[in-house]
Write a protein that holds these residues in place. Structure first.
Motif, PDB file in Angstrom:
ATOM      1  N   UNK B 221      -4.779   5.587  -4.171  1.00  0.00           N
ATOM      2  CA  UNK B 221      -4.453   4.477  -5.078  1.00  0.00           C
ATOM      3  C   UNK B 221      -3.671   4.968  -6.295  1.00  0.00           C
ATOM      4  N   UNK B 223      -1.886   7.733  -6.706  1.00  0.00           N
ATOM      5  CA  UNK B 223      -0.540   8.171  -6.324  1.00  0.00           C
ATOM      6  C   UNK B 223       0.384   6.978  -6.095  1.00  0.00           C
ATOM      7  N   UNK B 224      -0.166   5.923  -5.516  1.00  0.00           N
ATOM      8  CA  UNK B 224       0.642   4.726  -5.274  1.00  0.00           C
ATOM      9  C   UNK B 224       1.021   4.046  -6.587  1.00  0.00           C
ATOM     10  N   UNK B 227       3.819   6.226  -8.232  1.00  0.00           N
ATOM     11  CA  UNK B 227       5.120   6.080  -7.559  1.00  0.00           C
ATOM     12  C   UNK B 227       5.746   4.713  -7.807  1.00  0.00           C
ATOM     13  N   UNK B 243       4.766  -5.042  -4.418  1.00  0.00           N
ATOM     14  CA  UNK B 243       3.672  -5.412  -3.517  1.00  0.00           C
ATOM     15  C   UNK B 243       2.638  -4.291  -3.416  1.00  0.00           C
ATOM     16  N   UNK B 244       3.095  -3.055  -3.272  1.00  0.00           N
ATOM     17  CA  UNK B 244       2.130  -1.943  -3.187  1.00  0.00           C
ATOM     18  C   UNK B 244       1.363  -1.784  -4.488  1.00  0.00           C
ATOM     19  N   UNK B 247      -1.277  -4.576  -4.547  1.00  0.00           N
ATOM     20  CA  UNK B 247      -2.365  -4.407  -3.593  1.00  0.00           C
ATOM     21  C   UNK B 247      -3.238  -3.214  -3.985  1.00  0.00           C
ATOM     22  N   UNK B 248      -2.618  -2.184  -4.564  1.00  0.00           N
ATOM     23  CA  UNK B 248      -3.410  -1.058  -5.091  1.00  0.00           C
ATOM     24  C   UNK B 248      -4.317  -1.554  -6.213  1.00  0.00           C
ATOM     25  N   UNK B 251      -7.296  -3.328  -4.770  1.00  0.00           N
ATOM     26  CA  UNK B 251      -8.249  -2.446  -4.102  1.00  0.00           C
ATOM     27  C   UNK B 251      -8.968  -1.494  -5.057  1.00  0.00           C
TER      28      UNK B 251
END
Lengths: 382, 382
Positions: B221, B223-224, B227, B243-244, B247-248, B251
């Motif tokens: 999570x 790292x996402x 980035x 979107x990532x 969603x991260x 979560x």
């Protein structure tokens, strides 16, 4: 990321002693009588059956025994379960066992209110519009069935191994007590590891939309399965490792690592289902044979993702080295990597190929998996 | 792994255009009239309000507007919302906005059926035994409130920023359309990144039981977030990154990375809540100041986990280098790392410390966070 809807209403009650709460969970849902599905008599030997009966009795919940459900569970047995459930007018289906028992339980639950033959629901002849509520106590971590709505059943007459899926077949409550899994045999532990890894890599390699977050989650799961399997082979009583293994198994197929991906398929499952349907091979054992063989054929289609597996799971440099490392790990753990280890030879390949091609339509990938392609993959596994 | 129960019944409807489905979701739940909560008029300017009204009208759902909810949402406003919801006998609360709007909506939903003052529910004077159903359309990804049952509200009279949590306050449906987040300011994007990272690291560092699987998930999570934040600062219109990131964020606080951990606490949130309550600092900005300061004081208590952060997130060698790398990353992104950047000086420390010590009891960690400890951490942030 692709558009998606994520909804997973299963309550997981995880940890030591949780099986003693099954009566309470059922009572909270107003259940008075259940069909108690199980497989081997391991659950009677190990005291689990007694714990469950006691918990049910404490909440005045009646149960009808329905045992002897086998691995690669059979349609005929599901039909028997439906008849029994109807005859006794149970209010729910309680699965006590692994994925095969749970999948049978879901199929029974969906079949009871359906007027036609339950196989209709597997071949798309009818939709699942309702089901009895399903509850489960898991004794083997592998299929992820405890936190999803899927159920795979083999039609022994047609040699088809197909699945259902519906919002009505999520277990209401799944009890996952890793301590109950300590008596799982060494073989089934490593078959389970292969199954979990298969759930992780099918989407990871085949999805046309695969967010990096999801790849990272998959790698976290695979690394955990690898570490904990090794620990458990050394010491089956290591509760912490057993628990991480079980929870990784649940998360590999509860929808999260697929939510937002697109275009994925299940080619390894498609091919393995033919092995299970024709030769009654343990699902995970079939998968550990098929995965390396499939990867050797497939990797050029998605080199970047195979590079990730190599680097972030095995710490090696190339896609080929990553595939070799996975195969070597299966060998080291003692799960088969060759068809010959399953007693399957070259002469069997045509029959397997035929069965796979039958599955390919159902799996929606008949365009890619031609006779030649399937034969190539199977020959890689000889 | 510690015993746990995981249950998260929120349906996430994620992706472009999903806000147009809100009427349908409400209708499926039998809702005829909603309190429509929102914050700034950005949602009117950007066309979201119109899309929502249209979708509600298409399903004959009446709505009562309740706007001007502010960041660090206020108890007085929640009380107003409860009165309005009662007066109009709405059947649900619909949040259109970020975490502050959603948290206010949850508090209103819990407050409507409660006979006493809603603050009772925050201070443990009464339990939440029911709530109006909550629905949400998210416009800022940060708090994770869209898929959990928590709500944080500030009592402006007592300067307390406290939370509620209950099985009744999970949103029934949360719509997350990353495209709606493209108009989030650069500042709020990086504050949000800091907030998500804080949700990840609180448990990661403080838990006394922290399975490796969970640590790997947290690292995936973080790292996402790192980035995608960098990508979005370069190109706010990058949908895949948006979107990532979103969603991260979901979560990081939907319960999964905490399920099975034990003994964790939220010291960074505890300290930051004092900054927000006293100086109305944006929550994420406060957190990016507090986290490095807290880590410099704390890391010796859990060196192995700080080593993981260093290695698996920043690719550096020591805990100290990992902390320095996080602080440098915050600086590079432009979220504050010093109290002075928030307009807070040494003279303010006693008042902040007093407020934190008031929070410490509520957060359950008063034994560790003495006046001296809090002062040390705050001085690290000067």
């Amino acid at each position: 990321m692709d558009n998606f809807t994520f909804y997973n209403p299963t309550k997981i009650d995880f940890g030591t002693g949780k099986e003693q709460l099954i009566g309470q969970h059922l009572a909270e849902h107003g259940i008075r009588k259940v069909l108690l599905c199980f497989g081997s008599y391991r659950i009677k030997r190990d005291g689990l059956f007694e714990a469950v009966s006691k918990s049910l009795a404490a909440h005045d919940i009646e149960f009808i025994e329905f045992g002897s459900i086998v691995s690669n569970p059979l349609l005929s047995k599901v039909r028997d379960g439906i008849a029994l459930a109807r005859g006794h007018q149970v209010g729910a289906v309680l699965s006590v066992g692994g994925g095969s028992v749970l999948d049978s339980s879901k199929a029974i639950a969906a079949g009871v209110p359906y007027q036609g033959d339950v196989w209709d629901l597997f071949i798309g002849k009818a939709d699942i519009v309702s089901a009895l509520p399903v509850f489960s106590i898991l004794t083997l971590a592998a299929t992820g069935s405890e936190m999803n709505s899927g159920a795979v059943v083999t039609n022994e007459a047609t040699k088809e191994k197909f699945a259902i899926q519906s919002v009505h077949t999520y277990p209401r409550v799944s009890i996952v007590n890793p301590a109950l899994m300590q008596t799982v045999s060494r073989d089934y532990l490593v078959y389970s590891a292969a199954d979990i890894i298969a759930h992780c890599i099918e989407g990871y390699f085949t999805a046309t939309v695969q967010p990096t977050l999801h790849s990272r989650m998959v790698e976290a799961l695979i690394n955990t399965v690898i570490d904990t399997t090794e620990t458990l082979l050394d010491n089956p009583a290591d509760y912490a490792a057993r628990a991480e293994f079980a929870w990784a198994s649940t998360q590999a197929l509860n929808g999260l690592i697929y939510a937002g991906t697109a275009g994925f398929s299940y080619p390894n499952h498609m091919i393995e289902h033919a092995l299970s349907a024709l030769f009654n091979v343990p699902h995970g054992a079939g998968l550990s044979v098929i995965m390396p063989a499939w990867m050797k054929w497939y990797h050029g289609r998605n080199p970047a993702q195979f590079q990730r597996l190599a680097q972030y799971v095995f710490g090696v440099d190339t896609p080929q080295q990553g595939i070799a490392a996975l195969e070597a790990w299966f060998d080291k753990m003692g799960t088969p990597t060759r068809l010959s280890q399953l007693g399957i030879g070259e002469a069997d390949l045509p029959a397997i190929t035929d069965n796979v091609l039958g599955n390919a339509k159902w799996f929606g990938i008949a365009d890619i998996y031609s006779r030649d392609v399937v034969a190539t993959i199977l020959r890689n596994a000889l």
